[in-house]
Design a protein around this motif. Structure first.
Motif, mmCIF file in Angstrom:
data_model
loop_
_atom_site.group_PDB
_atom_site.id
_atom_site.type_symbol
_atom_site.label_atom_id
_atom_site.label_comp_id
_atom_site.label_asym_id
_atom_site.label_seq_id
_atom_site.Cartn_x
_atom_site.Cartn_y
_atom_site.Cartn_z
ATOM 1 N N LYS A 123 0.814 -1.220 0.000
ATOM 2 C CA LYS A 123 0.000 0.000 0.000
ATOM 3 C C LYS A 123 0.852 1.278 0.000
ATOM 4 N N PRO A 124 1.934 1.347 0.792
ATOM 5 C CA PRO A 124 2.680 2.621 0.820
ATOM 6 C C PRO A 124 3.116 3.108 -0.556
ATOM 7 N N ILE A 125 3.610 2.226 -1.407
ATOM 8 C CA ILE A 125 4.081 2.688 -2.716
ATOM 9 C C ILE A 125 2.915 3.171 -3.578
ATOM 10 N N ASP A 128 0.121 4.545 -2.331
ATOM 11 C CA ASP A 128 -0.267 5.836 -1.742
ATOM 12 C C ASP A 128 0.613 6.968 -2.251
ATOM 13 N N ARG A 129 1.872 6.659 -2.484
ATOM 14 C CA ARG A 129 2.810 7.694 -2.919
ATOM 15 C C ARG A 129 2.753 7.920 -4.426
ATOM 16 N N SER A 130 2.135 7.025 -5.177
ATOM 17 C CA SER A 130 2.327 7.034 -6.628
ATOM 18 C C SER A 130 1.083 7.272 -7.462
ATOM 19 N N GLU A 162 2.039 4.152 -16.354
ATOM 20 C CA GLU A 162 2.784 4.552 -15.153
ATOM 21 C C GLU A 162 2.123 3.960 -13.910
ATOM 22 N N LYS A 189 3.207 0.485 -13.711
ATOM 23 C CA LYS A 189 4.558 0.397 -13.142
ATOM 24 C C LYS A 189 4.502 0.438 -11.607
ATOM 25 N N ARG A 196 1.833 7.059 6.980
ATOM 26 C CA ARG A 196 1.179 7.513 5.758
ATOM 27 C C ARG A 196 0.015 6.628 5.344
ATOM 28 N N SER A 197 0.165 5.316 5.556
ATOM 29 C CA SER A 197 -0.848 4.384 5.051
ATOM 30 C C SER A 197 -1.922 4.063 6.075
ATOM 31 N N ARG A 252 11.072 6.069 -9.133
ATOM 32 C CA ARG A 252 9.972 5.501 -9.929
ATOM 33 C C ARG A 252 10.007 6.089 -11.341
ATOM 34 N N PRO A 260 6.446 0.181 -18.376
ATOM 35 C CA PRO A 260 6.345 -1.246 -18.734
ATOM 36 C C PRO A 260 6.121 -1.440 -20.237
#
Lengths: 270, 270
Positions: free
Chosen positions: A163-165, A167-169, A178, A181, B192-193, B241, B247
């Protein structure tokens, strides 16, 4: 939970389209790990394109998928409802909910008597001619929620590691590939932290208003792009971490000890 | 689960020392979020230095802490056992387990009758003169496991969001303050999450064989180092990122469609 916790699927609905992906590993026993399909696509180009990702007991989700393929009688219209003949995404989500309830009606009580959870969660995303794109998360009781532009993604199964990635992306205006990705980075984090989630990864990309999947693929072991993504990401984390200064708390601790002196003394709890 | 899922604590035992940290937020109701101490330190410089981090029902962990402070009668020796008078870390872990069982004996059945989980998990790390450093995770039933050099860290509470960064960062030979940095990145990901985990963060660093905490601190809102760490990390993720190629699956999908064509057809499930 038979096969339940062993899944990780993501649905992402952004401005320009839908991205769906899921791992394929299922563990129905202790030392028997198999690969099962969790991403199911229904397409009649130009008319509808739907993607379902399933998590939870394999016996439940397989039965639900059978009902969605073969149809459920609709007592109001007298016709057979299948996922392929629904007038709108909302009706399609309701049908998935009805299929969940039908499986529960048949198997639920007996499963619970045997100590098994009636446990299933399905992501349904896509578009039907004349309507907008939608992404729903449908629960075992047949009720569902819809993704909003503020969140833009939904996860089912083993969702916390990755989840953190996300939330950031992921934002509403993230381009679909994207978003794909970032979804793969989320898969990588989950696979690394939880042995029961693993390759292959099934994925599909549906551009908005296309009513036809643009990309349908399966990432197998030794996929060069995915291997490279994982390696690059490991370096990003390592270099980024090394570039952050060491925490300064050591030196200051003594000075600031008065603020936290209650930590030191074995006082009774607040 | 009263206050149970609202905690995140980490214990890290590396070659040169122990790092312990925990958030301080507790939610005992729906709209009442308070700050409670979850990191408890016991120190007699040169003799022992112990750190406990607690997760689970606050009523359980507070009662356990009271027993560890005030002591439990030992029927074999006829003396009162407190955390401060244990001959070894193993005995200290056993005492925490005994305190858990004692609280269960008093409150457990009534809690369960009221539909409450008797739910607690405690990390105990430190060193007692004459022995080695140890880090244990003690469960509600009073049994416990010990960290090994292969894993080097343990988490309690809301642990999944922050696990990937620890998996990528912590090794047995990681210097303690670098381990602290990775722990703070793990805290950042979790905060954050999951809105229910939050600042302040309590932390302590105990060098091996020092039997005296070198660092005891609390990171409050607007802590300049932690704010900077969070900002830098967001940039690391974003730039990393962006640097990974998009991809390639879009173009290849059509060619490879024959491999995954079963995804397209509404076949009955395997």
């Amino acid at each position: 939970m038979a096969g339940g916790s062993m899944t990780y699927c993501i649905g992402i609905l952004v401005k320009d389209g839908l991205v769906m992906m899921g791992d394929t590993r299922t563990n129905e026993g202790i030392d028997h790990i198999s690969s099962f399909r969790k991403l199911h696509l229904f397409e009649e180009p130009g008319h509808h394109a739907l993607a379902l990702a399933t998590a939870g007991s394999l016996s439940v989700t397989q039965s639900v998928m059978t009902f969605l393929n073969e149809g459920l009688p609709n007592s109001e219209t007298g016709k057979i409802d299948t996922l392929a003949n629904q007038p709108s995404m909302f009706h399609a989500a309701q049908l998935v909910g009805r299929a969940m309830r039908e499986v529960y009606r048949i198997d639920g009580k007996a499963m619970e008597k045997n100590g098994l959870n009636f446990d299933a969660n399905i992501l349904l995303g896509g578009q039907i001619k004349g309507g907008n794109m939608h992404l729903y998360s449908i629960y075992a009781a047949g009720h569902f929620i819809e993704v909003t532009p503020e969140t833009a993604y939904m996860q089912i199964g083993e969702h916390k590691y990755g989840k953190p990635i996300l939330d950031r992306s992921i934002r509403h205006d993230t381009p679909p590939y994207e978003a794909l990705k970032s979804g793969l980075l989320s898969m990588d984090a989950t696979i690394r932290s939880n042995l029961s989630v693993g390759l292959p990864i099934d994925l599909a990309v549906l551009p908005r208003d296309a009513m036809r999947f643009e990309t349908i693929d399966r990432i197998e072991d030794e996929d060069p792009y995915f291997e490279d993504l994982c390696k690059q990401w490991a370096k990003v984390i390592q270099k980024g971490r090394d570039a952050i200064p060491t925490p300064p708390y050591g030196g200051k601790a003594t000075k600031r000890l008065s603020n936290v002196v209650n930590l030191l003394r074995p006082t009774p709890p607040e």
